[in-house]
Design an enzyme around this catalytic site. Structure first.
Site, PDB file in Angstrom:
ATOM      1  N   ASP A  84      -5.192   2.377  10.722  1.00  0.00           N
ATOM      2  CA  ASP A  84      -6.626   2.203  10.951  1.00  0.00           C
ATOM      3  C   ASP A  84      -6.822   1.890  12.435  1.00  0.00           C
ATOM      4  O   ASP A  84      -6.901   2.802  13.254  1.00  0.00           O
ATOM      5  CB  ASP A  84      -7.096   1.070  10.036  1.00  0.00           C
ATOM      6  CG  ASP A  84      -8.589   0.888  10.015  1.00  0.00           C
ATOM      7  OD1 ASP A  84      -9.310   1.819  10.376  1.00  0.00           O
ATOM      8  OD2 ASP A  84      -9.057  -0.206   9.626  1.00  0.00           O
ATOM      9  N   PHE A 102     -13.882   3.850   4.086  1.00  0.00           N
ATOM     10  CA  PHE A 102     -12.960   3.050   3.280  1.00  0.00           C
ATOM     11  C   PHE A 102     -12.451   3.852   2.081  1.00  0.00           C
ATOM     12  O   PHE A 102     -13.234   4.427   1.326  1.00  0.00           O
ATOM     13  CB  PHE A 102     -13.653   1.771   2.796  1.00  0.00           C
ATOM     14  CG  PHE A 102     -12.716   0.817   2.139  1.00  0.00           C
ATOM     15  CD1 PHE A 102     -11.901  -0.012   2.900  1.00  0.00           C
ATOM     16  CD2 PHE A 102     -12.617   0.765   0.760  1.00  0.00           C
ATOM     17  CE1 PHE A 102     -11.014  -0.889   2.305  1.00  0.00           C
ATOM     18  CE2 PHE A 102     -11.733  -0.110   0.146  1.00  0.00           C
ATOM     19  CZ  PHE A 102     -10.928  -0.938   0.922  1.00  0.00           C
ATOM     20  N   LYS A 124      -6.973   7.099  10.489  1.00  0.00           N
ATOM     21  CA  LYS A 124      -8.387   7.214  10.876  1.00  0.00           C
ATOM     22  C   LYS A 124      -8.442   7.215  12.399  1.00  0.00           C
ATOM     23  O   LYS A 124      -8.510   6.152  13.020  1.00  0.00           O
ATOM     24  CB  LYS A 124      -9.183   6.016  10.366  1.00  0.00           C
ATOM     25  CG  LYS A 124      -9.214   5.854   8.860  1.00  0.00           C
ATOM     26  CD  LYS A 124      -9.976   4.574   8.520  1.00  0.00           C
ATOM     27  CE  LYS A 124      -9.976   4.303   7.043  1.00  0.00           C
ATOM     28  NZ  LYS A 124     -10.564   2.996   6.725  1.00  0.00           N
ATOM     29  N   ASP A 159      -5.698  -0.346  -2.059  1.00  0.00           N
ATOM     30  CA  ASP A 159      -6.509  -1.157  -2.964  1.00  0.00           C
ATOM     31  C   ASP A 159      -7.901  -1.453  -2.425  1.00  0.00           C
ATOM     32  O   ASP A 159      -8.163  -1.361  -1.227  1.00  0.00           O
ATOM     33  CB  ASP A 159      -5.831  -2.509  -3.213  1.00  0.00           C
ATOM     34  CG  ASP A 159      -5.924  -3.428  -1.983  1.00  0.00           C
ATOM     35  OD1 ASP A 159      -5.589  -2.965  -0.886  1.00  0.00           O
ATOM     36  OD2 ASP A 159      -6.353  -4.585  -2.130  1.00  0.00           O
ATOM     37  N   ARG A 211      -4.959   0.543  -6.918  1.00  0.00           N
ATOM     38  CA  ARG A 211      -3.702   1.051  -6.352  1.00  0.00           C
ATOM     39  C   ARG A 211      -3.071   2.120  -7.251  1.00  0.00           C
ATOM     40  O   ARG A 211      -2.332   2.973  -6.790  1.00  0.00           O
ATOM     41  CB  ARG A 211      -2.683  -0.086  -6.188  1.00  0.00           C
ATOM     42  CG  ARG A 211      -3.056  -1.124  -5.163  1.00  0.00           C
ATOM     43  CD  ARG A 211      -1.860  -2.023  -4.885  1.00  0.00           C
ATOM     44  NE  ARG A 211      -2.221  -3.232  -4.153  1.00  0.00           N
ATOM     45  CZ  ARG A 211      -2.357  -3.317  -2.841  1.00  0.00           C
ATOM     46  NH1 ARG A 211      -2.190  -2.256  -2.079  1.00  0.00           N
ATOM     47  NH2 ARG A 211      -2.668  -4.465  -2.273  1.00  0.00           N
ATOM     48  N   GLY A 245       0.762  -1.246   0.000  1.00  0.00           N
ATOM     49  CA  GLY A 245       0.000   0.000   0.000  1.00  0.00           C
ATOM     50  C   GLY A 245       0.786   1.287   0.000  1.00  0.00           C
ATOM     51  O   GLY A 245       0.316   2.301  -0.500  1.00  0.00           O
ATOM     52  N   GLU A 290       4.157   3.998   5.923  1.00  0.00           N
ATOM     53  CA  GLU A 290       2.926   3.205   5.866  1.00  0.00           C
ATOM     54  C   GLU A 290       1.861   3.960   5.084  1.00  0.00           C
ATOM     55  O   GLU A 290       1.887   5.199   5.022  1.00  0.00           O
ATOM     56  CB  GLU A 290       2.474   2.938   7.327  1.00  0.00           C
ATOM     57  CG  GLU A 290       1.130   2.296   7.506  1.00  0.00           C
ATOM     58  CD  GLU A 290       1.055   0.856   7.029  1.00  0.00           C
ATOM     59  OE1 GLU A 290       1.545   0.565   5.922  1.00  0.00           O
ATOM     60  OE2 GLU A 290       0.468   0.022   7.738  1.00  0.00           O
ATOM     61  N   ASP A 291       0.906   3.230   4.510  1.00  0.00           N
ATOM     62  CA  ASP A 291      -0.161   3.888   3.756  1.00  0.00           C
ATOM     63  C   ASP A 291      -1.229   4.488   4.674  1.00  0.00           C
ATOM     64  O   ASP A 291      -1.591   5.645   4.558  1.00  0.00           O
ATOM     65  CB  ASP A 291      -0.798   2.938   2.724  1.00  0.00           C
ATOM     66  CG  ASP A 291      -1.295   1.620   3.336  1.00  0.00           C
ATOM     67  OD1 ASP A 291      -1.123   1.399   4.556  1.00  0.00           O
ATOM     68  OD2 ASP A 291      -1.852   0.807   2.575  1.00  0.00           O
TER      69      ASP A 291
HETATM   70  P1  5GP Z   1      -4.571  -1.522  11.097  1.00  0.00           P
HETATM   71  O1  5GP Z   1      -3.668  -2.590  11.612  1.00  0.00           O
HETATM   72  O2  5GP Z   1      -4.114  -0.131  11.461  1.00  0.00           O
HETATM   73  O3  5GP Z   1      -5.999  -1.762  11.491  1.00  0.00           O
HETATM   74  O4  5GP Z   1      -4.614  -1.705   9.551  1.00  0.00           O
HETATM   75  C1  5GP Z   1      -3.789  -1.042   8.682  1.00  0.00           C
HETATM   76  C2  5GP Z   1      -3.915  -1.634   7.297  1.00  0.00           C
HETATM   77  O5  5GP Z   1      -5.289  -1.892   6.957  1.00  0.00           O
HETATM   78  C3  5GP Z   1      -3.428  -0.657   6.266  1.00  0.00           C
HETATM   79  O6  5GP Z   1      -2.042  -0.748   6.068  1.00  0.00           O
HETATM   80  C4  5GP Z   1      -4.249  -1.071   5.046  1.00  0.00           C
HETATM   81  O7  5GP Z   1      -3.614  -2.137   4.389  1.00  0.00           O
HETATM   82  C5  5GP Z   1      -5.541  -1.556   5.624  1.00  0.00           C
HETATM   83  N1  5GP Z   1      -6.584  -0.503   5.589  1.00  0.00           N
HETATM   84  C6  5GP Z   1      -7.126   0.135   6.645  1.00  0.00           C
HETATM   85  N2  5GP Z   1      -8.054   1.024   6.254  1.00  0.00           N
HETATM   86  C7  5GP Z   1      -8.089   0.958   4.906  1.00  0.00           C
HETATM   87  C8  5GP Z   1      -8.844   1.663   3.904  1.00  0.00           C
HETATM   88  O8  5GP Z   1      -9.683   2.538   4.150  1.00  0.00           O
HETATM   89  N3  5GP Z   1      -8.583   1.315   2.612  1.00  0.00           N
HETATM   90  C9  5GP Z   1      -7.676   0.348   2.273  1.00  0.00           C
HETATM   91  N4  5GP Z   1      -7.507   0.100   0.968  1.00  0.00           N
HETATM   92  N5  5GP Z   1      -6.948  -0.328   3.194  1.00  0.00           N
HETATM   93  C10 5GP Z   1      -7.156  -0.015   4.493  1.00  0.00           C
END
Ligand code: 5GP
Length: 192
Positions: A104, A153, A132, A160, A166, A46, A100-101
């Site tokens: 969440d 989302f 977020k 993606d 992407r 990402g 990191e992208d």
């Molecule tokens: P976390 O461990 O912080 O819950 O998850 C992070 C990962 O979840 C990100 O690196 C990404 O791959 C995915 N992710 C979380 N929110 C989104 C979103 O809104 N869109 C997309 N495409 N991926 C997300």
């Protein structure tokens, strides 16, 4: 408005806005890591476009590497622990910046940060394009942040939806019309 598979998305962050903010982040990193020869660890897939844009503007001497994260069920602890795949560099005594992208729940970054600290990194900071805050469940310190966004989302600019989207130059958000399905889309999210 764009359609990816069964979902429609609307423009959210324009390419010019992304670029402007990423340049600011690069400037901050240049200032804070001058003479530290930082090791940037880009989390694939990402973060690839965020990283590409960021490194066009970083001027200081630095090293860049790329990893992927896998998950597996750790029998000893309560949750899934993501393992680092492809890290060949020794992080001992290095100043590490994770690229990191999106953060969440924060679980991924909490685990990765802990693992890198355990490997003896001198410091570990996070640079993420998106965050977020309403979804955050872990205690994660985000030092370099592009944009705080709502708990919706998003796709594009590296992120993606079922491996599609992407390549979009901007960030798009799931349209309000399909918003009740956002949790489905989120749970469908691919492995980085
Ligand atoms: P976390 O461990 O912080 O819950 O998850 C992070 C990962 O979840 C990100 O690196 C990404 O791959 C995915 N992710 C979380 N929110 C989104 C979103 O809104 N869109 C997309 N495409 N991926 C997300």
């Amino acid at each position: 408005m764009i359609t990816i598979k069964d979902k429609t998305f609307v423009p959210f962050l324009e390419p010019a806005k992304l670029e402007k903010r990423i340049i600011e982040l690069a400037d901050q990193l240049d200032k804070n890591y001058q003479d530290k020869n930082p090791l940037f660890i880009v989390v694939l897939k990402g973060a690839f476009l965020f990283a590409a844009e960021l490194f066009k503007h970083i001027q200081i001497p630095c090293e860049v590497t790329f990893v992927r994260l896998s998950s597996y069920q750790n029998m000893e602890s309560s949750g899934r622990v993501k393992q680092i795949i492809g890290l060949e560099e020794d992080v001992q005594d290095r100043h590490v910046v994770i690229v990191e992208d999106i953060v969440d729940t924060g679980l991924t970054m909490a685990q990765l940060t802990a693992q890198l600290s355990q490997k003896g990194a001198a410091s570990v900071e996070i640079a993420t394009l998106l965050h977020k805050p309403d979804a955050l469940r872990e205690d994660v310190n985000i030092r370099y942040l592009g944009f705080e966004i709502e708990n919706r989302f998003v796709v594009g600019f590296g992120l993606d939806y079922e491996e599609q989207g992407r390549n979009l130059a901007g960030v798009f958000v799931l349209s309000e019309a399909t918003e009740p399905e956002r949790r489905t889309a989120q749970s469908d999210k691919a492995t980085k």
